[in-house]
Design a protein around this motif. Structure first.
Motif, PDB file in Angstrom:
ATOM      1  N   ILE A  49       0.860  -1.341  -0.009  1.00  0.00           N
ATOM      2  CA  ILE A  49      -0.019   0.092  -0.040  1.00  0.00           C
ATOM      3  C   ILE A  49       1.155   1.137   0.057  1.00  0.00           C
ATOM      4  CG2 ILE A  49      -1.755   1.230   1.333  1.00  0.00           C
ATOM      5  CD1 ILE A  49      -2.789  -1.613   2.287  1.00  0.00           C
ATOM      6  N   VAL A  50       1.678   1.117   0.811  1.00  0.00           N
ATOM      7  CA  VAL A  50       2.826   2.362   0.817  1.00  0.00           C
ATOM      8  C   VAL A  50       3.480   2.433  -0.446  1.00  0.00           C
ATOM      9  CG1 VAL A  50       5.000   3.222   1.758  1.00  0.00           C
ATOM     10  CG2 VAL A  50       3.417   2.261   3.453  1.00  0.00           C
ATOM     11  N   ALA A  51       4.124   1.656  -0.996  1.00  0.00           N
ATOM     12  CA  ALA A  51       4.683   1.363  -2.557  1.00  0.00           C
ATOM     13  C   ALA A  51       3.723   2.155  -3.531  1.00  0.00           C
ATOM     14  CB  ALA A  51       5.367   0.069  -2.758  1.00  0.00           C
ATOM     15  N   LEU A  52       2.447   1.771  -3.361  1.00  0.00           N
ATOM     16  CA  LEU A  52       1.435   2.339  -4.262  1.00  0.00           C
ATOM     17  C   LEU A  52       1.234   4.058  -4.170  1.00  0.00           C
ATOM     18  CD1 LEU A  52      -1.461  -0.387  -4.410  1.00  0.00           C
ATOM     19  CD2 LEU A  52       0.168  -0.029  -6.206  1.00  0.00           C
ATOM     20  N   LEU A  53       1.177   4.190  -2.910  1.00  0.00           N
ATOM     21  CA  LEU A  53       1.193   5.637  -2.585  1.00  0.00           C
ATOM     22  C   LEU A  53       2.399   6.402  -3.143  1.00  0.00           C
ATOM     23  CD1 LEU A  53      -0.370   5.405   0.885  1.00  0.00           C
ATOM     24  CD2 LEU A  53      -1.646   6.418  -1.096  1.00  0.00           C
ATOM     25  N   ILE A  54       3.672   5.576  -3.014  1.00  0.00           N
ATOM     26  CA  ILE A  54       4.942   6.379  -3.322  1.00  0.00           C
ATOM     27  C   ILE A  54       4.871   6.555  -4.793  1.00  0.00           C
ATOM     28  CG2 ILE A  54       7.524   5.823  -3.388  1.00  0.00           C
ATOM     29  CD1 ILE A  54       7.188   4.496  -0.812  1.00  0.00           C
ATOM     30  N   ILE A  55       4.322   5.480  -5.487  1.00  0.00           N
ATOM     31  CA  ILE A  55       4.292   5.649  -7.038  1.00  0.00           C
ATOM     32  C   ILE A  55       3.481   6.892  -7.559  1.00  0.00           C
ATOM     33  CG2 ILE A  55       3.394   4.638  -9.204  1.00  0.00           C
ATOM     34  CD1 ILE A  55       4.441   1.693  -8.271  1.00  0.00           C
ATOM     35  N   VAL A  56       2.357   7.097  -6.876  1.00  0.00           N
ATOM     36  CA  VAL A  56       1.592   8.135  -7.294  1.00  0.00           C
ATOM     37  C   VAL A  56       2.443   9.398  -7.282  1.00  0.00           C
ATOM     38  CG1 VAL A  56      -0.642   9.358  -6.781  1.00  0.00           C
ATOM     39  CG2 VAL A  56      -0.597   6.843  -6.916  1.00  0.00           C
ATOM     40  N   SER A  57       2.884   9.623  -5.940  1.00  0.00           N
ATOM     41  CA  SER A  57       3.537  10.845  -5.598  1.00  0.00           C
ATOM     42  C   SER A  57       4.802  11.203  -6.546  1.00  0.00           C
ATOM     43  CB  SER A  57       3.708  11.166  -4.405  1.00  0.00           C
ATOM     44  OG  SER A  57       4.800   9.914  -3.864  1.00  0.00           O
ATOM     45  N   GLY A  58       5.500   9.955  -6.815  1.00  0.00           N
ATOM     46  CA  GLY A  58       6.782  10.048  -7.535  1.00  0.00           C
ATOM     47  C   GLY A  58       6.457  10.356  -9.025  1.00  0.00           C
ATOM     48  N   TYR A  59       5.224   9.906  -9.405  1.00  0.00           N
ATOM     49  CA  TYR A  59       4.919   9.921 -10.880  1.00  0.00           C
ATOM     50  C   TYR A  59       4.587  11.501 -11.107  1.00  0.00           C
ATOM     51  CZ  TYR A  59       1.781  10.546 -14.840  1.00  0.00           C
ATOM     52  OH  TYR A  59       1.230  10.782 -16.149  1.00  0.00           O
ATOM     53  N   ARG A  60       3.747  12.071 -10.246  1.00  0.00           N
ATOM     54  CA  ARG A  60       3.418  13.522 -10.324  1.00  0.00           C
ATOM     55  C   ARG A  60       4.680  14.501 -10.321  1.00  0.00           C
ATOM     56  NH1 ARG A  60      -1.599  13.130  -6.077  1.00  0.00           N
ATOM     57  NH2 ARG A  60      -3.139  12.388  -7.568  1.00  0.00           N
ATOM     58  N   VAL A  61       5.454  14.247  -9.353  1.00  0.00           N
ATOM     59  CA  VAL A  61       6.746  14.791  -9.381  1.00  0.00           C
ATOM     60  C   VAL A  61       7.438  14.903 -10.476  1.00  0.00           C
ATOM     61  CG1 VAL A  61       8.950  15.490  -7.895  1.00  0.00           C
ATOM     62  CG2 VAL A  61       6.705  15.128  -6.825  1.00  0.00           C
ATOM     63  N   THR A  62       8.006  13.690 -11.022  1.00  0.00           N
ATOM     64  CA  THR A  62       8.541  13.496 -12.170  1.00  0.00           C
ATOM     65  C   THR A  62       7.912  13.898 -13.507  1.00  0.00           C
ATOM     66  OG1 THR A  62       9.472  11.248 -11.322  1.00  0.00           O
ATOM     67  CG2 THR A  62       9.914  11.766 -13.554  1.00  0.00           C
ATOM     68  N   ARG A  63       6.831  13.955 -13.649  1.00  0.00           N
ATOM     69  CA  ARG A  63       6.037  14.604 -14.603  1.00  0.00           C
ATOM     70  C   ARG A  63       6.202  16.178 -14.805  1.00  0.00           C
ATOM     71  NH1 ARG A  63      -0.278  14.295 -13.718  1.00  0.00           N
ATOM     72  NH2 ARG A  63       0.474  15.893 -12.531  1.00  0.00           N
ATOM     73  N   ASP A  64       5.632  16.502 -13.609  1.00  0.00           N
ATOM     74  CA  ASP A  64       5.988  17.993 -13.249  1.00  0.00           C
ATOM     75  C   ASP A  64       7.188  18.586 -13.753  1.00  0.00           C
ATOM     76  OD1 ASP A  64       3.171  18.053 -12.859  1.00  0.00           O
ATOM     77  OD2 ASP A  64       3.260  18.484 -10.647  1.00  0.00           O
ATOM     78  N   SER A  65       8.257  17.908 -13.107  1.00  0.00           N
ATOM     79  CA  SER A  65       9.583  18.430 -13.357  1.00  0.00           C
ATOM     80  C   SER A  65      10.185  18.408 -14.572  1.00  0.00           C
ATOM     81  CB  SER A  65      10.411  17.934 -12.381  1.00  0.00           C
ATOM     82  OG  SER A  65      10.491  16.284 -12.604  1.00  0.00           O
ATOM     83  N   PHE A  66       9.612  17.082 -15.407  1.00  0.00           N
ATOM     84  CA  PHE A  66      10.129  16.615 -16.664  1.00  0.00           C
ATOM     85  C   PHE A  66       9.398  17.855 -17.810  1.00  0.00           C
ATOM     86  CE2 PHE A  66       9.460  14.519 -20.757  1.00  0.00           C
ATOM     87  CZ  PHE A  66      10.643  14.378 -21.134  1.00  0.00           C
ATOM     88  N   HIS A  67       8.283  18.294 -17.410  1.00  0.00           N
ATOM     89  CA  HIS A  67       7.482  19.248 -18.311  1.00  0.00           C
ATOM     90  C   HIS A  67       8.379  20.456 -18.240  1.00  0.00           C
ATOM     91  CE1 HIS A  67       4.016  21.214 -20.207  1.00  0.00           C
ATOM     92  NE2 HIS A  67       4.214  22.359 -19.237  1.00  0.00           N
ATOM     93  N   ILE A  68       8.738  21.118 -17.162  1.00  0.00           N
ATOM     94  CA  ILE A  68       9.576  22.262 -16.985  1.00  0.00           C
ATOM     95  C   ILE A  68      10.742  22.121 -17.571  1.00  0.00           C
ATOM     96  CG2 ILE A  68      10.732  23.999 -15.235  1.00  0.00           C
ATOM     97  CD1 ILE A  68       8.451  23.223 -13.268  1.00  0.00           C
ATOM     98  N   LEU A  69      11.501  20.804 -17.347  1.00  0.00           N
ATOM     99  CA  LEU A  69      12.794  20.668 -18.158  1.00  0.00           C
ATOM    100  C   LEU A  69      12.683  20.745 -19.627  1.00  0.00           C
ATOM    101  CD1 LEU A  69      14.310  17.863 -15.925  1.00  0.00           C
ATOM    102  CD2 LEU A  69      15.379  20.414 -15.866  1.00  0.00           C
ATOM    103  N   MET A  70      11.539  20.425 -19.975  1.00  0.00           N
ATOM    104  CA  MET A  70      11.451  20.325 -21.404  1.00  0.00           C
ATOM    105  C   MET A  70      10.823  21.621 -22.037  1.00  0.00           C
ATOM    106  SD  MET A  70      12.456  17.646 -22.724  1.00  0.00           S
ATOM    107  CE  MET A  70      11.469  17.505 -24.237  1.00  0.00           C
ATOM    108  N   GLU A  71      10.937  22.667 -21.251  1.00  0.00           N
ATOM    109  CA  GLU A  71      10.584  24.093 -21.597  1.00  0.00           C
ATOM    110  C   GLU A  71       9.056  24.161 -21.671  1.00  0.00           C
ATOM    111  OE1 GLU A  71      12.222  26.603 -21.072  1.00  0.00           O
ATOM    112  OE2 GLU A  71      14.623  25.919 -21.680  1.00  0.00           O
TER     113      GLU A  71
END
Length: 307
Positions: free
Chosen positions: A195-217
């Protein structure tokens, strides 16, 4: 032809930066200290839920420390080689944090599978005490980070999500410890970890997606580029808009550049003032670079398209 560069971002950004750095620093010391306790406790009680929570706490400590370093480096002055300074380093740190969360969750899944196929004995009383203390530590750390600028600053938000996920991990470990203590259900330990791992995946995906969006201008999520163009064209003096770009230097530092085509008899400086005020008032854009092109003399983009 006219050109203008407007940037009045400074004071507020510095104030937020100071409060964010303090929040990250104190959270780091708190999390890193208790992580050691949780690692020892996880080994002594043979609890995967505690060890996975400790692993997440290690990630938290690394993320918070990296975020603090990133913000410190990000405040370095601009130079001839790095004209925006090191502000983008914050986004790189957030991206690394997100990737780390995803990798940790995969490791927890693997360990949980091993334990489901062969459930070990767990010292539930020790597990309960340590997980309750861990929950309290995480609540305090989350409260400290909430005082920072987590809604605007991606780096602080990634650190906050780390701690929030860890808080939920501690709660899961408490529930698992109670189930083992009263019902002897040792499977509760690896299930809590999943259950913890599933929660971690959700937050990790969001942060990775948002930061990647900024890095890609990418265009800032709160700015509709079509609406910006329509608003600029609503100015009576503006005949056309081209080469319109909006991006983020870092999570709380959006920027925009464009060319505005005006009539031959228009006062370029007057149009610039109106356009800058519109962008500031309607879209909260402070860092704006605008070039004024006279009708018939405009610098078109490489494909010859000017509107």
């Amino acid at each position: 032809m006219g050109h203008s560069h407007s940037h009045d971002h400074g004071h507020g950004h510095h104030h937020h930066g100071t409060s964010n750095k303090k929040a990250l620093k104190w959270s780091f010391f708190l999390i890193a200290s208790y992580m050691i306790v949780e690692v020892i406790g996880g080994i002594l009680t043979n609890s995967l839920a505690l060890l996975s929570d400790a692993g997440h706490m290690l990630s938290d400590a690394a993320a918070l420390g990296l975020s603090y370093v990133a913000m410190t480096i990000g405040q370095r002055a601009a130079s001839n080689r790095k004209t925006f300074g090191y502000k983008r380093f914050e986004i790189l740190a957030a991206f690394i944090n997100g990737i780390t969360l995803l990798l940790i969750s995969l490791y927890i899944f693997y360990e949980a599978y091993q334990r489901i196929t062969n459930p070990p004995e767990v010292v539930s009383s020790g597990m309960l005490v340590i997980s309750i203390a861990g929950l309290i530590v995480n609540i305090v750390a989350a409260f400290i980070l909430m005082k920072g600028d987590k809604d605007e600053n991606l780096n602080v938000r990634s650190a906050f999500l780390h701690v929030l996920g860890d808080m939920l991990g501690s709660f899961g470990a408490i529930v698992a410890a109670l189930l083992i203590m009263f019902f002897g259900w040792n499977l509760a330990d690896p299930i809590a970890s999943i259950i913890v791992a599933l929660l971690i995946i959700v937050s990790g995906y969001r942060v990775t997606r948002d930061s990647f969006h900024i890095l890609m201008e990418g265009t800032p999520l709160n700015i509709d580029i079509q609406k910006v163009k329509e608003k600029l064209l609503s100015l009576s003096e503006v005949k056309g808009v081209h080469d319109l770009h909006a991006w983020s230097i870092t999570s709380d530092f959006p920027a925009l550049s464009c060319h505005l085509v005006v009539g031959q008899d228009q006062d370029g400086q007057d149009v610039l003032s109106k356009a800058k005020k519109l962008l500031h008032d309607e879209f909260e854009l402070h860092h704006v670079t605008i070039q004024i092109d006279k009708e018939g003399e405009e610098d078109c983009s490489s494909d010859g398209h000017c509107n």
